[in-house]
Enzyme design. Structure first.
Site, PDB file in Angstrom:
ATOM      1  N   ASP A 140       0.810  -1.221   0.000  1.00 45.94           N
ATOM      2  CA  ASP A 140       0.000   0.000   0.000  1.00 45.94           C
ATOM      3  C   ASP A 140       0.843   1.270   0.000  1.00 45.94           C
ATOM      4  O   ASP A 140       0.460   2.283   0.589  1.00 45.94           O
ATOM      5  CB  ASP A 140      -0.980  -0.005   1.190  1.00 45.94           C
ATOM      6  CG  ASP A 140      -1.831  -1.256   1.201  1.00 45.94           C
ATOM      7  OD1 ASP A 140      -2.187  -1.726   0.107  1.00 45.94           O
ATOM      8  OD2 ASP A 140      -2.125  -1.770   2.292  1.00 45.94           O
ATOM      9  N   LYS A 198       1.663   2.096  -5.146  1.00 47.54           N
ATOM     10  CA  LYS A 198       2.202   1.548  -6.408  1.00 47.54           C
ATOM     11  C   LYS A 198       1.264   1.859  -7.580  1.00 47.54           C
ATOM     12  O   LYS A 198       1.713   2.236  -8.663  1.00 47.54           O
ATOM     13  CB  LYS A 198       2.387   0.024  -6.281  1.00 47.54           C
ATOM     14  CG  LYS A 198       3.399  -0.377  -5.225  1.00 47.54           C
ATOM     15  CD  LYS A 198       3.488  -1.883  -5.044  1.00 47.54           C
ATOM     16  CE  LYS A 198       2.295  -2.519  -4.402  1.00 47.54           C
ATOM     17  NZ  LYS A 198       2.035  -2.169  -2.996  1.00 47.54           N
ATOM     18  N   GLY A 202      -4.625  -4.276  -3.838  1.00 48.47           N
ATOM     19  CA  GLY A 202      -5.582  -3.186  -4.042  1.00 48.47           C
ATOM     20  C   GLY A 202      -4.780  -1.976  -4.448  1.00 48.47           C
ATOM     21  O   GLY A 202      -4.117  -1.377  -3.619  1.00 48.47           O
ATOM     22  N   HIS A 203      -4.783  -1.675  -5.741  1.00 43.03           N
ATOM     23  CA  HIS A 203      -3.958  -0.582  -6.272  1.00 43.03           C
ATOM     24  C   HIS A 203      -4.874   0.555  -6.734  1.00 43.03           C
ATOM     25  O   HIS A 203      -5.654   0.390  -7.665  1.00 43.03           O
ATOM     26  CB  HIS A 203      -3.083  -1.083  -7.424  1.00 43.03           C
ATOM     27  CG  HIS A 203      -2.071  -2.100  -6.986  1.00 43.03           C
ATOM     28  ND1 HIS A 203      -1.149  -2.657  -7.844  1.00 43.03           N
ATOM     29  CD2 HIS A 203      -1.811  -2.640  -5.774  1.00 43.03           C
ATOM     30  CE1 HIS A 203      -0.382  -3.508  -7.171  1.00 43.03           C
ATOM     31  NE2 HIS A 203      -0.773  -3.522  -5.916  1.00 43.03           N
ATOM     32  N   GLN A 209       1.799  -6.346  -3.451  1.00 41.56           N
ATOM     33  CA  GLN A 209       2.313  -6.521  -2.094  1.00 41.56           C
ATOM     34  C   GLN A 209       3.660  -5.788  -1.999  1.00 41.56           C
ATOM     35  O   GLN A 209       3.829  -4.778  -2.652  1.00 41.56           O
ATOM     36  CB  GLN A 209       2.423  -7.999  -1.696  1.00 41.56           C
ATOM     37  CG  GLN A 209       1.075  -8.684  -1.508  1.00 41.56           C
ATOM     38  CD  GLN A 209       0.413  -9.061  -2.816  1.00 41.56           C
ATOM     39  OE1 GLN A 209       0.990  -9.728  -3.660  1.00 41.56           O
ATOM     40  NE2 GLN A 209      -0.813  -8.652  -3.013  1.00 41.56           N
TER      41      GLN A 209
END
Ligand code: GDP
Ligand code: IMO
Ligand code: MG
Length: 429
Positions: free
Chosen positions: A16, A19, A43-44, A227
């Site tokens: 988080d 990215k 979750g981007h 990640q």
């Protein structure tokens, strides 16, 4: 022949870092976007002109018209999530890129998600990892145990049935005998899986060939890590890690590109530290500071909505991260979140058992017990979210950036001063 450019972007902390935003921000100049490990646990977040899109499985370059977006063999692909995410983009007219999936990507099956949750529950308090529940661990287990189904297996209904019968017999034994769960009827898995195969078929292509052709044609490829380094299955804070190789090396096994294809490694670093789920985090602030960072930084999981644990920047973890990845440049995000603080702390060492450690410890148990040693830097009061150049940042913010560059011996080439694509200071990334 035009020389290709292959950029590899990784998260340097516990995920988080921003990215998605950096990938999106670099996107105009990129021809091919690639995800190569992890799955829908990611979750981007991308925000363009106030519009927010969160990518879980698809590359964060999907908003760019005409670009090629690739799901590499190293991912574990949840077909329902893939199709839903793609349909969501389609409905909003945002599925502008050409999407390709490797036939060798493993498929996250419904039983993987049930097992993920059942195994977490069975671990009991104190031993839980705090997974995202997306079936990631059990799917990678099956891959390495050679009990997995790959995307190509979904394309042939007869072959799928043949492979799925013994797999489901085994899974149902596990679920019922070990975890007290209900057995899953065969057709409840087989019938949807056949449909997934039909829906996925148009996207499946030879990714190794496509990437080789892109390199030969001198294209700009951006490999998007999910990640982050300290969640790497080998080098992270095991067992509080994810089940894939999140370090730079994972990009080669996860795509079929060769190490010599690589041009640069870009590490994304958040101006402080966050972590979701369990595991050691030496600089965690459980009081007011942690709350302040969480509120200002909006530190709630983009995948599970969980509160992220927050604390100061940790140079020990970052130095380790630089070593493991051969980082060429840094993208520093969320500098704006630190605005308004009187003083900013940076962890520059650990004490353990009355001794000063000179490295990130190899043992997660030791890491649980270290006491961070802090340096204190002056803060700044100004709102920096509209700054567009390094020189326009307050002196104290410039000093903070220079401190990080000096400590890590890597230049900061991009600075995030807000969540929007435009809120970025580009120092020649
Ligand atoms: P990722 O998983 O590394 O892509 O990061 P996430 O999207 O899970 O979390 C990063 C969060 O920070 C998202 O809500 C982004 O919109 C936001 N963000 C990214 N860069 C910045 C920045 O420079 N400043 C601020 N304030 N927010 C940012
Ligand atoms: P992005 O790509 C932060 C964490 C989970 C849990 C551990 C294992 O958005 O940075 P898993 O479901 O992978 O088996 O969970 O890893 N985790 C993440 N934390 N960001 C992520 O992804 C994460 N993906 C997994 O919280 O502690
Ligand atoms: Mg995220």
């Amino acid at each position: 022949m035009k020389k290709s450019k292959v950029d590899l972007l990784i998260g340097a902390q516990w995920g988080d870092e921003g990215k998605g935003k950096v990938v999106d921000m670099m996107g105009a100049d990129v021809d091919v976007f690639v995800r190569y490990q992890g799955g829908a646990n990611a979750g981007h977040t991308v925000i363009v002109n106030g519009q927010k899109v969160v990518f879980h499985l698809l590359p964060s370059g999907m908003l760019y018209p005409g670009k090629l977006c690739i799901i590499g063999n190293g991912l574990v692909l949840d077909p329902e999530q893939f199709l839903a995410e793609n349909a969501g983009l389609h409905e909003r007219g945002q599925d502008r890129a050409r999407l390709v999936v490797s036939p060798h990507a493993h498929v996250v099956m419904p039983y993987h998600k049930i097992l993920d949750r059942a195994q977490e529950a069975a671990r009991g308090k104190g031993r839980q990892i705090g997974t995202t529940g997306r079936g990631i661990g059990p799917c990678y287990v099956d891959k390495y145990a050679r009990n997995g189904l790959r995307v190509e297996d979904l394309l042939d209904p007869d072959l799928l049935r043949e492979k799925l019968v013994p797999l489901m017999e085994e899974k149902n034994q596990l679920l019922t005998r070990l975890y007290n769960e209900k057995p899953i009827p065969f057709d409840e898995v087989y019938e949807p899986a056949r449909e997934w195969g039909k829906a996925l078929a148009p996207y499946v292509d030879d990714v190794v060939r496509l990437l080789r052709a892109a390199v030969d044609a001198g294209r700009h490829i951006l490999l998007e890590g999910a990640q982050a380094v300290l969640l790497d299955v080998d080098h992270g804070t095991y067992p509080y890690v994810t089940s894939s190789s999140t370090i730079a090396a994972g990009a080669f096994t996860g795509t079929g590109l060769a190490p010599c294809d690589l041009t640069r490694v870009i590490a994304v670093v958040k101006a402080y530290t966050t972590r979701v789920g369990e595991g050691p985090m030496p600089t965690e602030e459980r009081g007011e500071i942690g709350e302040l960072l969480r509120r200002r930084g909006g530190e709630f999981g983009a995948t599970t909505g969980r509160s992220r644990r927050c604390g100061w920047l940790d140079m020990m973890g970052l130095k380790y991260s630089m070593e493991l990845n051969g980082v060429d440049v840094l993208a520093l995000t969320k500098l704006d979140v630190l605005s308004g603080m009187d003083r900013i702390r940076i962890c520059s060492g650990y004490e353990y058992d009355g001794r000063r450690l000179d490295r990130f410890p190899t043992s997660s148990r030791v890491l649980e017990e270290v006491v961070p040693v802090y340096e204190t830097l002056p803060g700044w009061k100004e709102d920096i979210s509209g700054c567009t150049s390094f020189e326009s940042l307050p002196d104290a913010a410039q000093n903070f950036v220079r401190f990080i560059e000096a400590q890590l011996d890597v230049p900061v080439k991009l600075i995030g001063v807000g969540p929007d694509r435009a809120q970025t200071i580009d120092r020649g990334l």
